[in-house]
Scaffold this active site. Structure first.
Site, PDB file in Angstrom:
ATOM      1  N   CYS A 116       0.816  -1.226   0.000  1.00  0.00           N
ATOM      2  CA  CYS A 116       0.000   0.000   0.000  1.00  0.00           C
ATOM      3  C   CYS A 116       0.845   1.271   0.000  1.00  0.00           C
ATOM      4  O   CYS A 116       0.332   2.364  -0.269  1.00  0.00           O
ATOM      5  CB  CYS A 116      -0.936   0.004   1.195  1.00  0.00           C
ATOM      6  SG  CYS A 116      -2.037  -1.413   1.215  1.00  0.00           S
ATOM      7  N   HIS A 243      -3.203   7.127   2.876  1.00  0.00           N
ATOM      8  CA  HIS A 243      -3.633   5.825   2.368  1.00  0.00           C
ATOM      9  C   HIS A 243      -5.034   5.546   2.888  1.00  0.00           C
ATOM     10  O   HIS A 243      -5.331   5.774   4.060  1.00  0.00           O
ATOM     11  CB  HIS A 243      -2.649   4.746   2.823  1.00  0.00           C
ATOM     12  CG  HIS A 243      -3.113   3.371   2.495  1.00  0.00           C
ATOM     13  ND1 HIS A 243      -3.591   3.031   1.249  1.00  0.00           N
ATOM     14  CD2 HIS A 243      -3.213   2.238   3.245  1.00  0.00           C
ATOM     15  CE1 HIS A 243      -3.950   1.763   1.254  1.00  0.00           C
ATOM     16  NE2 HIS A 243      -3.727   1.264   2.446  1.00  0.00           N
ATOM     17  N   ASN A 273     -10.066  -0.131   0.207  1.00  0.00           N
ATOM     18  CA  ASN A 273      -8.600  -0.060   0.194  1.00  0.00           C
ATOM     19  C   ASN A 273      -8.099  -0.611  -1.140  1.00  0.00           C
ATOM     20  O   ASN A 273      -8.193  -1.812  -1.382  1.00  0.00           O
ATOM     21  CB  ASN A 273      -8.070  -0.886   1.377  1.00  0.00           C
ATOM     22  CG  ASN A 273      -6.552  -0.893   1.454  1.00  0.00           C
ATOM     23  OD1 ASN A 273      -5.868  -0.443   0.535  1.00  0.00           O
ATOM     24  ND2 ASN A 273      -6.026  -1.422   2.540  1.00  0.00           N
TER      25      ASN A 273
HETATM   26  O1  UT7 Z   1      -3.429  -1.317   3.801  1.00  0.00           O
HETATM   27  C1  UT7 Z   1      -3.310  -1.988   5.012  1.00  0.00           C
HETATM   28  C2  UT7 Z   1      -4.469  -2.907   5.131  1.00  0.00           C
HETATM   29  N1  UT7 Z   1      -5.007  -3.208   6.373  1.00  0.00           N
HETATM   30  C3  UT7 Z   1      -5.552  -2.356   7.267  1.00  0.00           C
HETATM   31  O2  UT7 Z   1      -5.471  -1.188   7.209  1.00  0.00           O
HETATM   32  C4  UT7 Z   1      -6.335  -3.001   8.352  1.00  0.00           C
HETATM   33  C5  UT7 Z   1      -6.223  -2.320   9.658  1.00  0.00           C
HETATM   34  N2  UT7 Z   1      -7.176  -2.893  10.562  1.00  0.00           N
HETATM   35  C6  UT7 Z   1      -8.499  -2.592  10.503  1.00  0.00           C
HETATM   36  O3  UT7 Z   1      -8.928  -1.798   9.687  1.00  0.00           O
HETATM   37  C7  UT7 Z   1      -9.385  -3.221  11.528  1.00  0.00           C
HETATM   38  O4  UT7 Z   1      -8.628  -3.977  12.435  1.00  0.00           O
HETATM   39  C8  UT7 Z   1     -10.479  -4.138  10.886  1.00  0.00           C
HETATM   40  C9  UT7 Z   1     -11.501  -3.286  10.159  1.00  0.00           C
HETATM   41  C10 UT7 Z   1      -9.846  -5.138   9.943  1.00  0.00           C
HETATM   42  C11 UT7 Z   1     -11.216  -4.922  11.973  1.00  0.00           C
HETATM   43  O5  UT7 Z   1     -11.775  -4.029  12.920  1.00  0.00           O
HETATM   44  P1  UT7 Z   1     -11.568  -4.289  14.471  1.00  0.00           P
HETATM   45  O6  UT7 Z   1     -12.319  -3.250  15.153  1.00  0.00           O
HETATM   46  O7  UT7 Z   1     -10.093  -4.344  14.723  1.00  0.00           O
HETATM   47  O8  UT7 Z   1     -12.271  -5.689  14.689  1.00  0.00           O
HETATM   48  P2  UT7 Z   1     -11.662  -7.072  15.176  1.00  0.00           P
HETATM   49  O9  UT7 Z   1     -10.800  -7.665  14.125  1.00  0.00           O
HETATM   50  O10 UT7 Z   1     -11.078  -6.908  16.537  1.00  0.00           O
HETATM   51  O11 UT7 Z   1     -12.990  -7.927  15.276  1.00  0.00           O
HETATM   52  C12 UT7 Z   1     -14.037  -7.568  16.182  1.00  0.00           C
HETATM   53  C13 UT7 Z   1     -15.198  -8.524  15.957  1.00  0.00           C
HETATM   54  C14 UT7 Z   1     -14.772  -9.982  15.923  1.00  0.00           C
HETATM   55  O12 UT7 Z   1     -15.797 -10.735  16.561  1.00  0.00           O
HETATM   56  P3  UT7 Z   1     -15.622 -11.245  18.083  1.00  0.00           P
HETATM   57  O13 UT7 Z   1     -14.378 -12.099  18.058  1.00  0.00           O
HETATM   58  O14 UT7 Z   1     -15.458 -10.002  18.891  1.00  0.00           O
HETATM   59  O15 UT7 Z   1     -16.880 -11.990  18.311  1.00  0.00           O
HETATM   60  C15 UT7 Z   1     -14.758 -10.331  14.462  1.00  0.00           C
HETATM   61  O16 UT7 Z   1     -15.021 -11.690  14.218  1.00  0.00           O
HETATM   62  O17 UT7 Z   1     -15.795  -8.249  14.670  1.00  0.00           O
HETATM   63  C16 UT7 Z   1     -15.888  -9.484  13.935  1.00  0.00           C
HETATM   64  N3  UT7 Z   1     -15.794  -9.184  12.524  1.00  0.00           N
HETATM   65  C17 UT7 Z   1     -16.861  -8.891  11.761  1.00  0.00           C
HETATM   66  N4  UT7 Z   1     -18.159  -8.800  12.043  1.00  0.00           N
HETATM   67  C18 UT7 Z   1     -19.001  -8.488  11.044  1.00  0.00           C
HETATM   68  C19 UT7 Z   1     -14.677  -9.122  11.754  1.00  0.00           C
HETATM   69  N5  UT7 Z   1     -15.003  -8.803  10.493  1.00  0.00           N
HETATM   70  C20 UT7 Z   1     -16.341  -8.653  10.467  1.00  0.00           C
HETATM   71  C21 UT7 Z   1     -17.264  -8.329   9.473  1.00  0.00           C
HETATM   72  N6  UT7 Z   1     -18.581  -8.245   9.794  1.00  0.00           N
HETATM   73  N7  UT7 Z   1     -16.897  -8.053   8.187  1.00  0.00           N
END
Ligand code: UT7
Length: 316
Positions: A116, A243, A273
């Site tokens: 990225c 980004h 993204n």
């Molecule tokens: O260019 C670089 C690319 N990457 C990035 O920039 C990613 C950076 N990270 C992020 O943007 C965030 O970490 C995410 C958007 C990927 C995830 O958000 P988060 O607030 O960190 O959520 P999490 O991964 O801690 O997940 C929280 C909950 C989980 O459920 P439990 O374990 O709390 O029951 C996940 O299973 O949200 C769940 N979850 C979803 N729920 C509904 C994860 N993805 C989804 C989804 N829909 N698409």
């Protein structure tokens, strides 16, 4: 070392026609529009068709950038294409773009993978090569078909990415516009946090929370360092083009830098993204919508797999 007489002469962008909304995704995996918008800010993304390639998207963005710059394909002697989704492992997709555009054989053409952060890596490389006096007009392109690397059964990643391309023409400065500086970084110790391991069907694997924390810290560091190098304060930056990965990352960066949200260009709601295409897509939209005016100083700042990160200052 600075190369003070090189500027961005024009920009262009291209997005595939097909749009995939959060509601469409909710029919594929266990997710909701509400979760995706609240956690990321993304509402929809463009997805390339089966036969739509990175080279085609890159060439379309490059044509628009050349027209904007008033530079012909014959005048281009350098093409750097930032991508992690080349059409094939070889030849370099930049060579396919060269052919599509009709850029002459005396041009140097190569791909660059800094994920990225790729557009900023390509920008700094082109700036240095043009600054050497050995090349005159460069096409710097970020183009990605991220949909080809997405695991469409993994809700934690498939909602994040989109396809597209953005391009800039670099050449001898006209008037006061110029690239003021660029700073690149990499932390290979964190390579495992975001990667596409080899396998029968390679797909993106990501530790989202760790990436999130690193992203904010790294973009803040890259910003503070380049501002300090150039004797500028954050308040003197009229517009930041970050980004486009997650709106919460951009908002946190703004809070740490003490900059209001309206200072940041955000288009991730419509593109998701797009990796190396994200900054040039946002830059082109910012220029065409009048958010970048003559005399303004713009900050570009990125992070991505590697982990790579970086910043650049551009005066218009
Ligand atoms: O260019 C670089 C690319 N990457 C990035 O920039 C990613 C950076 N990270 C992020 O943007 C965030 O970490 C995410 C958007 C990927 C995830 O958000 P988060 O607030 O960190 O959520 P999490 O991964 O801690 O997940 C929280 C909950 C989980 O459920 P439990 O374990 O709390 O029951 C996940 O299973 O949200 C769940 N979850 C979803 N729920 C509904 C994860 N993805 C989804 C989804 N829909 N698409």
């Amino acid at each position: 070392m600075s190369s003070p007489f090189i500027a961005i002469l024009g920009t262009g962008a291209h997005s595939p026609a097909k749009v995939l909304t959060n509601h469409d995704l909710a029919r594929l995996v266990d997710t909701t529009d509400e979760w995706i918008v609240t956690r990321t800010g993304i509402r929809e993304r463009h997805i390339a068709g089966k036969n739509e390639t990175t080279s085609q998207m890159a060439a379309a963005a490059a044509r628009a950038a050349l027209a904007d710059a008033g530079v012909s394909a014959e005048q281009v002697d350098l093409i750097i294409l930032a991508t992690l989704t080349p059409d094939q492992p070889m030849p370099a997709t930049a060579c396919l773009v060269q052919h599509l555009l009709g850029v002459p054989a005396r041009a140097a053409c190569f791909d660059l993978n800094a994920a990225c952060s790729g557009f900023l890596y390509a920008l700094d490389t082109a700036w240095a090569m043009l600054g050497s006096g050995r090349y005159k007009h460069a096409l710097v392109i970020g183009a990605e078909k991220m949909s080809s690397l997405v695991d469409w059964t993994d809700r934690s990643t498939c909602v994040l990415f989109g396809d597209g391309a953005g391009a800039a023409v670099l050449g001898p400065a006209r008037g006061t516009a110029q690239i003021l500086g660029a700073r690149l970084y990499a932390e290979g110790a964190h390579a495992h946090l975001l990667c596409v391991p080899r396998g029968p069907k390679p797909v993106i694997q990501m530790k989202g929370r760790e990436i999130f924390k690193n992203a904010v810290r790294e973009m803040e560091d890259a910003t503070r360092e380049i501002l300090e190098q150039h004797g500028l304060t954050a308040a003197q930056i009229s517009c930041v083009i970050p980004h486009q990965a997650n709106l919460r990352i951009i908002e946190s960066l703004g809070q740490y830098l003490g900059l209001p949200p309206e200072r940041f260009v955000v288009n991730l709601d419509r593109h998701g993204n797009t990796s190396a295409a994200s900054i040039p897509l946002a830059l082109d939209e910012a220029r065409r919508s009048g958010r970048v005016r003559a005399g303004d100083t713009t900050l570009l700042v990125a992070f991505g797999a590697g982990l790579t990160y970086g910043s650049a200052l551009v005066r218009w």
